[in-house]
Design a protein around this motif. Sequence first.
Motif, short mmCIF file in Angstrom:
data_model
loop_
_atom_site.label_atom_id
_atom_site.label_comp_id
_atom_site.label_asym_id
_atom_site.label_seq_id
_atom_site.Cartn_x
_atom_site.Cartn_y
_atom_site.Cartn_z
N GLU A 1 0.98 -1.12 -0.03
CA GLU A 1 0.02 -0.01 -0.11
C GLU A 1 0.89 1.28 -0.02
O GLU A 1 0.55 2.08 -0.81
CB GLU A 1 -0.97 0.06 1.25
N ILE A 2 1.86 1.17 0.88
CA ILE A 2 2.99 2.49 0.75
C ILE A 2 3.62 2.57 -0.40
O ILE A 2 3.75 3.61 -1.15
CB ILE A 2 3.66 2.19 2.08
N ARG A 3 3.96 1.53 -0.91
CA ARG A 3 4.49 1.62 -2.20
C ARG A 3 3.82 2.18 -3.36
O ARG A 3 4.18 3.16 -4.20
CB ARG A 3 5.07 0.26 -2.92
N THR A 4 2.67 1.84 -3.40
CA THR A 4 1.41 2.26 -4.25
C THR A 4 1.29 3.75 -4.12
O THR A 4 1.23 4.76 -5.20
CB THR A 4 0.22 1.60 -4.28
N LEU B 1 1.80 9.81 -5.08
CA LEU B 1 2.63 10.99 -5.06
C LEU B 1 3.65 11.10 -6.44
O LEU B 1 3.90 12.16 -6.61
CB LEU B 1 3.65 10.74 -3.66
N ARG B 2 3.63 10.08 -7.08
CA ARG B 2 4.30 9.84 -8.49
C ARG B 2 5.82 10.12 -8.11
O ARG B 2 6.59 10.95 -8.83
CB ARG B 2 3.92 10.76 -9.41
N MET B 3 6.44 9.77 -6.92
CA MET B 3 7.88 9.94 -6.83
C MET B 3 8.69 8.93 -7.39
O MET B 3 8.09 7.58 -7.78
CB MET B 3 8.04 9.66 -5.28
N ILE C 1 10.72 -0.21 3.05
CA ILE C 1 10.63 -0.10 1.71
C ILE C 1 11.72 0.38 0.91
O ILE C 1 12.58 -0.08 -0.16
CB ILE C 1 9.31 0.62 1.08
N ILE C 2 12.31 1.60 1.52
CA ILE C 2 13.45 2.24 1.01
C ILE C 2 14.90 0.94 0.92
O ILE C 2 15.62 1.06 0.22
CB ILE C 2 13.97 3.37 1.83
#
Length: 210
Positions: free
Chosen positions: A160-163, A169-171, A203-204
Motif C-alpha cells: 500500500e505504501i509503495r503504491t 505522489l508519483r515519486m 521499502i527504502i
Amino acid sequence: MTLKNIGNIPFKLSVLQSVFPDHTAITAKAKRLKDAGAIIRLKPGLYVVSSVISGKRVNEFLVANHLHGPSYVSMQTALRYYGLIPEHVIEIISITPRLKKTFSNKISHFSYIHCSESYFPIGITSATDEDVSFLIATPEKALCDLVSYTPKLNLRYMSEIRTYLKEDLRMDREDIIGLNTEILRECADVGKKKTMINQLIKIIEYERNV
C-alpha cells in the motif's frame, strides 16, 4: 532608512516607524502605503515591501516562516520545492508546535499544522533562494509530515505504501531510495503513525538492495 532598504523581509510596524519617525499615527501611514501598493499587509501588524519598491521578489516561504512561528515549510509544498512530486502546489503548508492556523493574503494561502515539541526540530534545514534564507523540512521530514498529518491516511502494508509513493505522489524510485532513513527513524520514535513510517523505511531499504 527607506522602504527599499527593508528589502523583502517581513516587518512589523516598529520598523515602519523607524522609516517614518515624524509620523505619530504609524498605523494610518501603513494603511496609506498599503493602499498605494508600496507595502503588502500579511496579517495585522505584519507587512512586506512590494517588489515594485524593493526591487526584490517576495519569497512565499520566508513569509510563511514569519507569519506564524516557529514553523517550517513542509509536506507537499516542500516536496514540490525539491522536485520530488510533479504537481504544482498552490498552498504553502507549514508545521509548527503552536496552534494550527490559516492565513490568506495577496501573497498566498498559508496553512499551519500543529505537531509536538519533541517532533518539531527533527529534519529542519535552512535553504537559500536568491538573497533570503528560510526554514524548510528536509525531503524525509516533509514526507513524514505528509504521512503523519494527512487525515484518514492509514497504510499498513508495504504494498500500500509503495503504491502511495509511486502512484499517488508519483515519486521516482531514485528519489525514494535516496531518502535518509535515520531522519525517518527519528520521526518514527517521537511522531505519529510509527507503523507506517517503519514500513516506509523497510521499502527504502528493500529498494536499495534490488
